[in-house]
Design an enzyme around this catalytic site. Structure first.
Site, PDB file in Angstrom:
ATOM      1  N   GLY A 286      26.483  53.174  44.857  1.00 52.95           N
ATOM      2  CA  GLY A 286      25.224  52.688  45.368  1.00 52.95           C
ATOM      3  C   GLY A 286      24.600  51.575  44.432  1.00 52.95           C
ATOM      4  O   GLY A 286      23.654  51.038  44.795  1.00 52.95           O
ATOM      5  N   VAL A 287      25.336  51.120  43.372  1.00 51.93           N
ATOM      6  CA  VAL A 287      24.949  49.802  42.677  1.00 51.93           C
ATOM      7  C   VAL A 287      25.076  48.801  43.434  1.00 51.93           C
ATOM      8  O   VAL A 287      26.086  48.402  44.055  1.00 51.93           O
ATOM      9  CB  VAL A 287      25.785  49.513  41.183  1.00 51.93           C
ATOM     10  CG1 VAL A 287      25.621  48.045  40.755  1.00 51.93           C
ATOM     11  CG2 VAL A 287      25.170  50.653  40.243  1.00 51.93           C
TER      12      VAL A 287
ATOM     13  N   MET B 273      25.778  44.531  44.047  1.00 51.67           N
ATOM     14  CA  MET B 273      26.099  43.299  43.508  1.00 51.67           C
ATOM     15  C   MET B 273      26.210  42.269  44.394  1.00 51.67           C
ATOM     16  O   MET B 273      26.472  42.300  45.655  1.00 51.67           O
ATOM     17  CB  MET B 273      27.736  43.967  43.169  1.00 51.67           C
ATOM     18  CG  MET B 273      28.635  42.628  42.513  1.00 51.67           C
ATOM     19  SD  MET B 273      30.147  42.951  42.301  1.00 51.67           S
ATOM     20  CE  MET B 273      30.925  42.709  43.853  1.00 51.67           C
ATOM     21  N   PRO B 274      25.508  41.142  43.830  1.00 52.24           N
ATOM     22  CA  PRO B 274      25.570  39.949  44.600  1.00 52.24           C
ATOM     23  C   PRO B 274      26.997  39.667  45.100  1.00 52.24           C
ATOM     24  O   PRO B 274      28.094  39.312  44.210  1.00 52.24           O
ATOM     25  CB  PRO B 274      25.022  38.826  43.905  1.00 52.24           C
ATOM     26  CG  PRO B 274      24.233  39.723  42.781  1.00 52.24           C
ATOM     27  CD  PRO B 274      24.979  40.842  42.559  1.00 52.24           C
ATOM     28  N   ALA B 275      27.299  39.459  46.553  1.00 58.05           N
ATOM     29  CA  ALA B 275      28.719  39.283  46.764  1.00 58.05           C
ATOM     30  C   ALA B 275      29.156  37.973  46.424  1.00 58.05           C
ATOM     31  O   ALA B 275      30.272  37.871  46.068  1.00 58.05           O
ATOM     32  CB  ALA B 275      28.646  39.196  48.300  1.00 58.05           C
ATOM     33  N   LEU B 276      28.345  36.878  46.128  1.00 59.03           N
ATOM     34  CA  LEU B 276      28.778  35.691  45.488  1.00 59.03           C
ATOM     35  C   LEU B 276      28.437  35.410  44.033  1.00 59.03           C
ATOM     36  O   LEU B 276      27.418  35.391  43.785  1.00 59.03           O
ATOM     37  CB  LEU B 276      28.313  34.541  46.442  1.00 59.03           C
ATOM     38  CG  LEU B 276      28.766  33.084  46.060  1.00 59.03           C
ATOM     39  CD1 LEU B 276      28.869  32.319  47.349  1.00 59.03           C
ATOM     40  CD2 LEU B 276      28.197  32.294  45.004  1.00 59.03           C
ATOM     41  N   GLY B 277      29.357  35.425  43.224  1.00 53.72           N
ATOM     42  CA  GLY B 277      29.204  35.243  41.834  1.00 53.72           C
ATOM     43  C   GLY B 277      29.653  33.841  41.378  1.00 53.72           C
ATOM     44  O   GLY B 277      30.375  33.375  41.988  1.00 53.72           O
TER      45      GLY B 277
ATOM     46  N   GLY C  24      32.109  31.843  38.641  1.00 53.46           N
ATOM     47  CA  GLY C  24      33.131  32.383  37.549  1.00 53.46           C
ATOM     48  C   GLY C  24      33.360  31.437  36.745  1.00 53.46           C
ATOM     49  O   GLY C  24      33.214  30.135  37.105  1.00 53.46           O
TER      50      GLY C  24
ATOM     51  N   TYR D 179      38.965  35.150  28.616  1.00 51.66           N
ATOM     52  CA  TYR D 179      38.589  33.733  28.746  1.00 51.66           C
ATOM     53  C   TYR D 179      37.915  33.104  27.523  1.00 51.66           C
ATOM     54  O   TYR D 179      37.690  31.943  27.598  1.00 51.66           O
ATOM     55  CB  TYR D 179      37.466  33.537  29.824  1.00 51.66           C
ATOM     56  CG  TYR D 179      37.756  34.102  31.212  1.00 51.66           C
ATOM     57  CD1 TYR D 179      39.124  34.387  31.602  1.00 51.66           C
ATOM     58  CD2 TYR D 179      36.662  34.521  32.217  1.00 51.66           C
ATOM     59  CE1 TYR D 179      39.707  34.854  32.850  1.00 51.66           C
ATOM     60  CE2 TYR D 179      37.176  34.681  33.602  1.00 51.66           C
ATOM     61  CZ  TYR D 179      38.566  34.922  33.721  1.00 51.66           C
ATOM     62  OH  TYR D 179      38.707  35.556  34.877  1.00 51.66           O
TER      63      TYR D 179
ATOM     64  N   LYS E 289      35.782  41.643  31.597  1.00 52.18           N
ATOM     65  CA  LYS E 289      37.135  42.385  31.959  1.00 52.18           C
ATOM     66  C   LYS E 289      37.595  42.578  30.516  1.00 52.18           C
ATOM     67  O   LYS E 289      37.515  41.587  29.384  1.00 52.18           O
ATOM     68  CB  LYS E 289      37.966  41.561  32.563  1.00 52.18           C
ATOM     69  CG  LYS E 289      37.432  40.932  33.712  1.00 52.18           C
ATOM     70  CD  LYS E 289      38.498  39.962  34.479  1.00 52.18           C
ATOM     71  CE  LYS E 289      37.757  39.097  35.498  1.00 52.18           C
ATOM     72  NZ  LYS E 289      37.077  37.914  35.300  1.00 52.18           N
TER      73      LYS E 289
ATOM     74  N   HIS F  70      41.441  43.909  33.153  1.00 56.43           N
ATOM     75  CA  HIS F  70      41.935  42.669  33.479  1.00 56.43           C
ATOM     76  C   HIS F  70      43.268  42.715  34.369  1.00 56.43           C
ATOM     77  O   HIS F  70      43.348  41.860  35.381  1.00 56.43           O
ATOM     78  CB  HIS F  70      42.015  41.833  32.304  1.00 56.43           C
ATOM     79  CG  HIS F  70      42.041  40.169  32.695  1.00 56.43           C
ATOM     80  ND1 HIS F  70      41.176  39.537  31.978  1.00 56.43           N
ATOM     81  CD2 HIS F  70      42.475  39.422  33.752  1.00 56.43           C
ATOM     82  CE1 HIS F  70      41.245  38.202  32.503  1.00 56.43           C
ATOM     83  NE2 HIS F  70      42.010  38.124  33.436  1.00 56.43           N
TER      84      HIS F  70
END
Ligand code: A2P
Length: 301
Positions: free
Chosen positions: A16-17, A19-23, A25, A55, A80, A113
């Protein structure tokens, strides 16, 4: 819902959370470039940032978010756990390390990861720690990355919570249909890393391979819409229901990569891009990964 959230086209995760599809990176973003780039991304309208302990730039991601002036609660933060931190207690501690570096008390999406096929028990223990963090409200959703269908099946047999997201290499030259099918069957959102095929030309990875950005089919579709090849690829992912996390440290390309909500590809165009799949991965094979391959430890601070 504010404009930015509308722009970012939220996907409902299986718990149900939203999340914007476009993030945005930050793989291979040098720490010294990352804070400025994250600030530019938030100014351009992104509200989802994808980073990783591995990263080495979580601290700078947190700094960029704070400097941007955007409310922390309006930003979806994904990070991650690196393989050297797998194991129940180690992964609980990995959360603490990431949260401290990011400067947040809660992480929106925490994922493994990659699987460690040669140490799958430790992978399962790491995932059980994610389940605990979810139950304790320290993270809002949990998931995995680079899991192939047999890794997902093995995980599902031995753990409780279905991952919300599986982040995998996915671009027009490598579309992983079997992984996408397995994700869909389980109710897992497929998230594409290297969505515009950066892995095919990253220095040290595949600089001699053909770049998807120069593909003639994508070029023709881009021309027809007055958009760039990168924008066409991002639109293709979004229309196929996937999440995407393009990386750029260039302000103009950061803005370009979110300017993909004012056009739509036709069914034929989507199918023509699907048909470009060569079935050849640019990145490492998840079954070959072993901690000793990478020799990377995640520092405390
Ligand atoms: P830069 O950071 O200089 O913009 P991916 O996310 O698929 O791995 O791709 C990232 C790579 O693609 C980076 O090398 C990035 O370089 C480059 N890139 C990002 N956005 C665009 C774009 N809109 N057009 C061309 N190259 C791009």
């Amino acid at each position: 819902m504010n404009n930015a959230m509308t722009l970012n086209n939220p996907l409902a995760l299986n718990n149900g959370v939203r999340m914007p599809a476009l993030g945005y990176g930050v793989f291979q973003s040098a720490p010294e470039e990352t804070a400025v780039a994250v600030e530019a991304a938030l100014a351009a309208g992104y509200r989802h940032i994808d980073t990783a302990a591995g990263y080495g730039n979580e601290r700078e991601v947190g700094e960029g978010i704070r400097r941007s002036g955007v409310d922390r609660d309006d930003v979806f933060i994904e990070t991650k756990v690196w393989v050297s931190d797998y194991g129940y207690d180690q992964t609980l501690h990995a959360f603490e390390k990431s949260a401290a570096k990011l400067g947040v008390s809660q992480i929106d999406l925490l994922i493994l990861h990659q699987p460690m096929p040669q140490h799958f028990e430790r992978t399962l223990e790491a995932y059980r720690a994610l389940e605990q963090l979810l139950a304790d409200g320290r993270v809002r959703s949990i998931g995995v990355s680079n899991f192939m269908p047999h890794h997902l099946a093995a995980l599902r047999e031995r753990t409780t919570v279905v991952p919300a997201v599986n982040q995998v290499e996915l671009h027009p030259y490598f579309t992983q249909p079997a992984v996408q099918r397995a994700n869909t069957q389980l109710g897992i959102v497929t998230q594409a890393w290297s969505p515009i095929g950066g892995i095919t030309f990253y220095p040290g990875w595949g600089e001699n391979r053909e770049s998807v950005l120069e593909d003639p089919t994508i070029g023709r579709i881009a021309e027809a819409h007055g958009k760039t090849p990168a924008q066409v690829m991002l639109r293709w992912h979004l229309q196929r229901g996937r999440s995407v996390i393009p990386k750029s440290t260039n302000a103009e390309r950061i803005a370009q990569n979110i300017d993909v909500f004012d056009f739509a590809l036709t069914d034929d165009q989507l199918k023509n891009i699907d048909a470009l799949d060569r079935g050849v991965r640019g990145g490492p094979d998840p079954d070959d990964v072993d901690p000793s391959t990478w020799n990377l430890e995640i520092p405390e601070l």
